[in-house]
Scaffold this motif. Sequence first.
Motif, mmCIF file in Angstrom:
data_model
loop_
_atom_site.group_PDB
_atom_site.id
_atom_site.type_symbol
_atom_site.label_atom_id
_atom_site.label_comp_id
_atom_site.label_asym_id
_atom_site.label_seq_id
_atom_site.Cartn_x
_atom_site.Cartn_y
_atom_site.Cartn_z
ATOM 1 N N ALA A 211 0.830 -1.204 0.000
ATOM 2 C CA ALA A 211 0.000 0.000 0.000
ATOM 3 C C ALA A 211 0.864 1.254 0.000
ATOM 4 N N PHE A 212 1.982 1.200 0.723
ATOM 5 C CA PHE A 212 2.894 2.351 0.748
ATOM 6 C C PHE A 212 3.529 2.562 -0.617
ATOM 7 N N ARG A 213 3.895 1.461 -1.277
ATOM 8 C CA ARG A 213 4.438 1.573 -2.635
ATOM 9 C C ARG A 213 3.379 2.157 -3.571
ATOM 10 N N LEU A 214 2.128 1.754 -3.364
ATOM 11 C CA LEU A 214 1.040 2.290 -4.171
ATOM 12 C C LEU A 214 0.909 3.789 -3.957
ATOM 13 N N TYR A 215 0.973 4.223 -2.690
ATOM 14 C CA TYR A 215 0.848 5.646 -2.377
ATOM 15 C C TYR A 215 1.932 6.454 -3.080
ATOM 16 N N GLN A 216 3.162 5.914 -3.042
ATOM 17 C CA GLN A 216 4.273 6.625 -3.684
ATOM 18 C C GLN A 216 4.088 6.692 -5.198
ATOM 19 N N SER A 217 3.736 5.564 -5.811
ATOM 20 C CA SER A 217 3.581 5.519 -7.257
ATOM 21 C C SER A 217 2.344 6.294 -7.705
ATOM 22 N N HIS A 218 1.306 6.319 -6.853
ATOM 23 C CA HIS A 218 0.083 7.047 -7.205
ATOM 24 C C HIS A 218 0.347 8.541 -7.302
ATOM 25 N N ALA A 219 1.192 9.051 -6.444
ATOM 26 C CA ALA A 219 1.524 10.474 -6.503
ATOM 27 C C ALA A 219 2.133 10.821 -7.860
ATOM 28 N N LEU A 220 2.971 9.927 -8.377
ATOM 29 C CA LEU A 220 3.565 10.152 -9.691
ATOM 30 C C LEU A 220 2.518 10.037 -10.793
ATOM 31 N N THR A 221 1.617 9.070 -10.638
ATOM 32 C CA THR A 221 0.596 8.852 -11.661
ATOM 33 C C THR A 221 -0.343 10.048 -11.772
ATOM 34 N N VAL A 222 -0.751 10.587 -10.626
ATOM 35 C CA VAL A 222 -1.635 11.769 -10.627
ATOM 36 C C VAL A 222 -0.957 12.936 -11.319
ATOM 37 N N ALA A 223 0.322 13.088 -11.029
ATOM 38 C CA ALA A 223 1.057 14.193 -11.638
ATOM 39 C C ALA A 223 1.137 14.037 -13.159
ATOM 40 N N LYS A 224 1.160 12.790 -13.643
ATOM 41 C CA LYS A 224 1.323 12.551 -15.076
ATOM 42 C C LYS A 224 -0.008 12.603 -15.837
ATOM 43 N N ASN A 225 -1.022 11.899 -15.330
ATOM 44 C CA ASN A 225 -2.243 11.802 -16.133
ATOM 45 C C ASN A 225 -3.532 12.020 -15.360
ATOM 46 N N GLY A 226 -3.434 12.397 -14.083
ATOM 47 C CA GLY A 226 -4.625 12.727 -13.324
ATOM 48 C C GLY A 226 -5.470 11.546 -12.903
ATOM 49 N N THR A 227 -4.927 10.328 -12.930
ATOM 50 C CA THR A 227 -5.679 9.154 -12.499
ATOM 51 C C THR A 227 -5.997 9.244 -11.011
ATOM 52 N N SER A 228 -7.250 9.022 -10.641
ATOM 53 C CA SER A 228 -7.634 9.096 -9.236
ATOM 54 C C SER A 228 -7.504 7.738 -8.571
ATOM 55 N N LEU A 229 -7.293 7.763 -7.250
ATOM 56 C CA LEU A 229 -7.165 6.521 -6.503
ATOM 57 C C LEU A 229 -8.457 5.726 -6.557
ATOM 58 N N LEU A 230 -9.597 6.424 -6.636
ATOM 59 C CA LEU A 230 -10.892 5.749 -6.693
ATOM 60 C C LEU A 230 -11.009 4.879 -7.944
#
Length: 281
Positions: A211-230
Amino acid sequence: MDFFNILILAIVQGAAELLPVSSSAHVIVAEKLMGLDPTSPEMTMLLVMLHTGTMFAVIVYFWQAWRDTYFSSGHAFRSNARLIVVATAATGVVGLLLLKLIKHLVAGNDPGFEIEHLFANAKLMAAALAAAGVLIIASSRLPERANGALNLRTAAWVGAVQGLCLPFRGFSRSGATISTALALGSSRRRAEEFSFALAVVLTPAVIVKEAFRLYQSHALTVAKNGTSLLQLVGPSLVGMLLSFVAGLLALRWLSRWLEQGRWHFFGAYCLVAAVVVLLVG
């Protein structure tokens, strides 16, 4: 990733996570065959939820047996809690030392190195599968002690072997721990119950790490393409439910074969799987 991909991975993870055949090796091969990226946030989230589904399957399946064994009295609870604490401590010590050793030998103590960097190594995965297969077959040839009980020495050895499984994808945790307990004189049922009790203790730590790895990678993903965690959660919840059902079926299969003296078949399967992993690459 569509529903078919989720269904396949949930079945593979849910079944192989609880059978002594290494879920990680099977999931990695399945991902490669379907052309999926195991490092993507979507796949990381799915892995977290699949682990959660199998953990609940273990709790539901073994709850009655654990209640009779571990919670039958205050003395039984304290005695069994000591065994689990000793085994988990041994896992932590061996696992951390092994991770440090691998980091030193493989990456020269590179601070950016993670053990996941080794997961794509097909030769290493095949060797781990083969080692698990040999261990399972060897333990199946030993006579069972019908009333064989666990002691602190056995628990420490089981925990240490579990620690050896952590860095190596293909070295089945359940296969190695059950086989070790059997080799040290535990009854089949007791070995199975103890192995999966350790899994319930260990799995939340794995979930938190992923989950922590997901949190870190999600921050990068949002910055790139706006994908939401939901957007990542919905498909993963479906995967969790499917892995829960697959896990329950897998546990029934494992218990039946273990009690019927067919444990060695899982070892033979691991040897065949090792060859397949080498071929798939």
